[in-house]
Design a protein around this motif. Structure first.
Motif, mmCIF file in Angstrom:
data_model
loop_
_atom_site.group_PDB
_atom_site.id
_atom_site.type_symbol
_atom_site.label_atom_id
_atom_site.label_comp_id
_atom_site.label_asym_id
_atom_site.label_seq_id
_atom_site.Cartn_x
_atom_site.Cartn_y
_atom_site.Cartn_z
ATOM 1 N N THR A 30 1.051 -0.844 -0.022
ATOM 2 C CA THR A 30 0.400 0.170 -0.090
ATOM 3 C C THR A 30 0.784 1.189 0.254
ATOM 4 O O THR A 30 1.566 1.400 0.735
ATOM 5 N N LEU A 31 0.179 2.302 -0.556
ATOM 6 C CA LEU A 31 1.049 3.339 -0.336
ATOM 7 C C LEU A 31 1.501 3.824 1.062
ATOM 8 O O LEU A 31 2.717 4.541 1.561
ATOM 9 N N ARG A 32 1.195 3.630 1.508
ATOM 10 C CA ARG A 32 0.997 3.720 3.505
ATOM 11 C C ARG A 32 2.293 3.509 3.983
ATOM 12 O O ARG A 32 3.227 3.729 4.722
ATOM 13 N N TRP A 33 2.614 2.572 2.987
ATOM 14 C CA TRP A 33 3.458 0.853 3.427
ATOM 15 C C TRP A 33 4.551 1.741 2.952
ATOM 16 O O TRP A 33 5.633 1.764 3.845
ATOM 17 N N VAL A 34 4.651 2.255 1.196
ATOM 18 C CA VAL A 34 5.780 2.828 1.092
ATOM 19 C C VAL A 34 5.938 4.452 2.275
ATOM 20 O O VAL A 34 7.542 4.350 2.061
ATOM 21 N N TYR A 35 4.753 4.415 2.446
ATOM 22 C CA TYR A 35 5.767 6.511 3.326
ATOM 23 C C TYR A 35 5.878 6.058 4.631
ATOM 24 O O TYR A 35 7.057 6.483 4.980
ATOM 25 N N LEU A 36 5.882 4.879 5.646
ATOM 26 C CA LEU A 36 6.705 4.230 6.477
ATOM 27 C C LEU A 36 7.760 3.890 6.157
ATOM 28 O O LEU A 36 8.502 4.102 7.116
ATOM 29 N N GLN A 37 8.385 2.814 4.967
ATOM 30 C CA GLN A 37 9.618 2.581 4.706
ATOM 31 C C GLN A 37 9.873 3.798 4.574
ATOM 32 O O GLN A 37 11.521 3.431 4.376
ATOM 33 N N VAL A 38 9.309 4.695 3.305
ATOM 34 C CA VAL A 38 10.739 5.874 3.174
ATOM 35 C C VAL A 38 11.554 6.572 4.689
ATOM 36 O O VAL A 38 12.255 6.892 4.619
ATOM 37 N N LEU A 39 10.243 6.855 5.345
ATOM 38 C CA LEU A 39 10.114 7.631 6.718
ATOM 39 C C LEU A 39 11.162 7.155 7.482
ATOM 40 O O LEU A 39 12.206 7.503 7.932
ATOM 41 N N ARG A 40 11.151 5.794 7.654
ATOM 42 C CA ARG A 40 12.665 4.750 8.519
ATOM 43 C C ARG A 40 13.326 5.031 7.341
ATOM 44 O O ARG A 40 14.695 5.718 8.972
ATOM 45 N N GLU A 41 13.418 5.091 6.269
ATOM 46 C CA GLU A 41 14.664 5.089 5.974
ATOM 47 C C GLU A 41 15.420 6.461 5.468
ATOM 48 O O GLU A 41 16.330 6.472 6.034
ATOM 49 N N LEU A 42 14.641 7.212 6.160
ATOM 50 C CA LEU A 42 15.210 8.939 5.859
ATOM 51 C C LEU A 42 15.504 9.354 7.002
ATOM 52 O O LEU A 42 16.001 9.658 6.871
ATOM 53 N N ALA A 43 14.794 8.642 8.028
ATOM 54 C CA ALA A 43 15.119 8.648 9.905
ATOM 55 C C ALA A 43 16.492 8.198 10.035
ATOM 56 O O ALA A 43 17.829 8.968 10.721
ATOM 57 N N GLN A 44 16.806 7.087 9.152
ATOM 58 C CA GLN A 44 18.484 6.109 9.769
ATOM 59 C C GLN A 44 19.231 7.090 9.011
ATOM 60 O O GLN A 44 20.088 7.063 10.439
ATOM 61 N N HIS A 45 19.238 7.245 7.927
ATOM 62 C CA HIS A 45 19.845 8.379 7.232
ATOM 63 C C HIS A 45 19.989 9.619 7.771
ATOM 64 O O HIS A 45 21.557 10.084 7.218
ATOM 65 N N CYS A 46 19.243 10.371 8.347
ATOM 66 C CA CYS A 46 19.362 11.298 9.232
ATOM 67 C C CYS A 46 20.860 11.936 10.197
ATOM 68 O O CYS A 46 21.470 12.706 10.148
ATOM 69 N N GLY A 47 20.273 10.171 10.739
ATOM 70 C CA GLY A 47 21.410 10.120 12.347
ATOM 71 C C GLY A 47 21.938 10.232 11.409
ATOM 72 O O GLY A 47 23.506 10.135 11.988
ATOM 73 N N HIS A 48 22.840 8.847 10.718
ATOM 74 C CA HIS A 48 23.936 9.233 10.014
ATOM 75 C C HIS A 48 24.190 10.846 9.654
ATOM 76 O O HIS A 48 25.915 10.347 9.622
ATOM 77 N N ALA A 49 24.283 11.303 9.045
ATOM 78 C CA ALA A 49 24.617 12.302 8.314
ATOM 79 C C ALA A 49 25.070 13.373 9.373
ATOM 80 O O ALA A 49 26.249 14.142 9.048
ATOM 81 N N ASP A 50 24.077 13.623 10.789
ATOM 82 C CA ASP A 50 24.029 14.255 11.739
ATOM 83 C C ASP A 50 25.810 13.472 12.782
ATOM 84 O O ASP A 50 26.559 14.473 12.437
ATOM 85 N N ILE A 51 25.782 12.313 12.496
ATOM 86 C CA ILE A 51 27.376 11.335 12.704
ATOM 87 C C ILE A 51 28.153 12.153 11.815
ATOM 88 O O ILE A 51 29.292 12.850 11.813
ATOM 89 N N LEU A 52 28.559 12.231 10.812
ATOM 90 C CA LEU A 52 29.045 12.718 10.369
ATOM 91 C C LEU A 52 29.644 14.004 9.604
ATOM 92 O O LEU A 52 30.621 14.558 9.860
ATOM 93 N N ARG A 53 28.609 14.342 9.607
ATOM 94 C CA ARG A 53 28.242 16.321 9.961
ATOM 95 C C ARG A 53 29.141 16.883 10.840
ATOM 96 O O ARG A 53 30.499 17.273 11.254
ATOM 97 N N GLU A 54 29.174 15.874 12.500
ATOM 98 C CA GLU A 54 29.105 16.248 13.553
ATOM 99 C C GLU A 54 31.006 16.103 13.162
ATOM 100 O O GLU A 54 32.016 16.940 14.076
ATOM 101 N N GLN A 55 31.576 14.452 12.856
ATOM 102 C CA GLN A 55 33.154 14.845 12.704
ATOM 103 C C GLN A 55 33.884 15.550 12.046
ATOM 104 O O GLN A 55 34.809 15.706 12.241
ATOM 105 N N LEU A 56 33.232 15.609 11.002
ATOM 106 C CA LEU A 56 33.582 17.423 10.044
ATOM 107 C C LEU A 56 34.048 18.383 10.739
ATOM 108 O O LEU A 56 34.360 19.233 10.141
ATOM 109 N N LEU A 57 32.632 18.968 11.374
ATOM 110 C CA LEU A 57 33.029 19.836 11.863
ATOM 111 C C LEU A 57 33.590 20.208 13.249
ATOM 112 O O LEU A 57 33.868 21.564 13.357
ATOM 113 N N VAL A 58 33.735 18.917 13.625
ATOM 114 C CA VAL A 58 35.003 18.688 14.934
ATOM 115 C C VAL A 58 36.886 18.767 14.736
ATOM 116 O O VAL A 58 37.409 19.236 14.763
ATOM 117 N N ASP A 59 36.355 18.361 12.942
ATOM 118 C CA ASP A 59 37.540 18.655 12.090
ATOM 119 C C ASP A 59 38.383 20.298 12.659
ATOM 120 O O ASP A 59 38.113 20.904 11.643
#
Length: 191
Positions: A162-191
């Protein structure tokens, strides 16, 4: 509310559904602070405000960084901040253009595997990857504009969803990757 979320932590899909139902909003990135609050989890004009928040957040991770910084490998894998945004673009195209829209990855000019989608070409820049991400978001909104959340889409390799399922999957992946991006950004800003 915090105790309720922790009690549900063992079942991520249930937690996501519960938070969406209660109108939870992610507001930690500057790009989302000026948006009006949404009370429903998904709206008819383009989907989930949560997905929109995370789309803005992944782009915000690149703000005020240079080309060399966003290409720097900071973890043992080939993941880079720019590669992460490129992967998120690919991921959304797979879910919305392939799964919902019914076009194949070949027809869309997409690489076949998630691992390949992180790889940067020599001519990939902050501007070009961000533009591709924004174009993918516009296309995703257009593809779902006339569909209900209960619409069954058949372009997924694993079968109908269902489209609902697709949205929940995309939301899960975006949230996960935003967390990764936060960590990478934090490491870059410390350098």
């Amino acid at each position: 509310m915090r105790d309720r979320r922790l009690a549900l932590a063992g079942d991520r899909d249930h937690v996501t559904t519960e938070l969406l139902r209660k109108g939870f909003r992610h507001n930690r990135h500057p790009s989302s602070k000026n948006r009006s609050p949404h009370r429903s989890g998904v709206n008819r004009t383009g989907g989930s405000p949560f997905v929109e928040d995370y789309r803005g957040a992944i782009e915000a991770a690149l703000e005020s960084l240079g080309e060399e910084q966003v290409r720097r490998r900071l973890v043992s894998s080939a993941t880079t901040l720019l590669g992460l945004v490129k992967h998120v673009t690919w991921m959304q195209r797979v879910w919305f253009e392939e799964c919902v829209g019914g076009m194949s990855r070949g027809e869309l000019g997409l690489v076949q595997s998630p691992g390949e989608s992180f790889r940067l070409a020599d001519d990939d820049t902050i501007a070009s990857v961000t533009a591709a991400h924004r174009e993918a978001c516009v296309t995703a909104r257009r593809v779902v504009a006339d569909l209900s959340l209960d619409a069954v889409v058949t372009g997924h390799r694993g079968g109908p969803r269902t489209l609902r399922w697709v949205y929940l999957q995309v939301l899960r992946e975006l949230a996960q990757h935003c967390g990764h991006a936060d960590i990478l950004r934090e490491q870059l800003l410390v350098d």
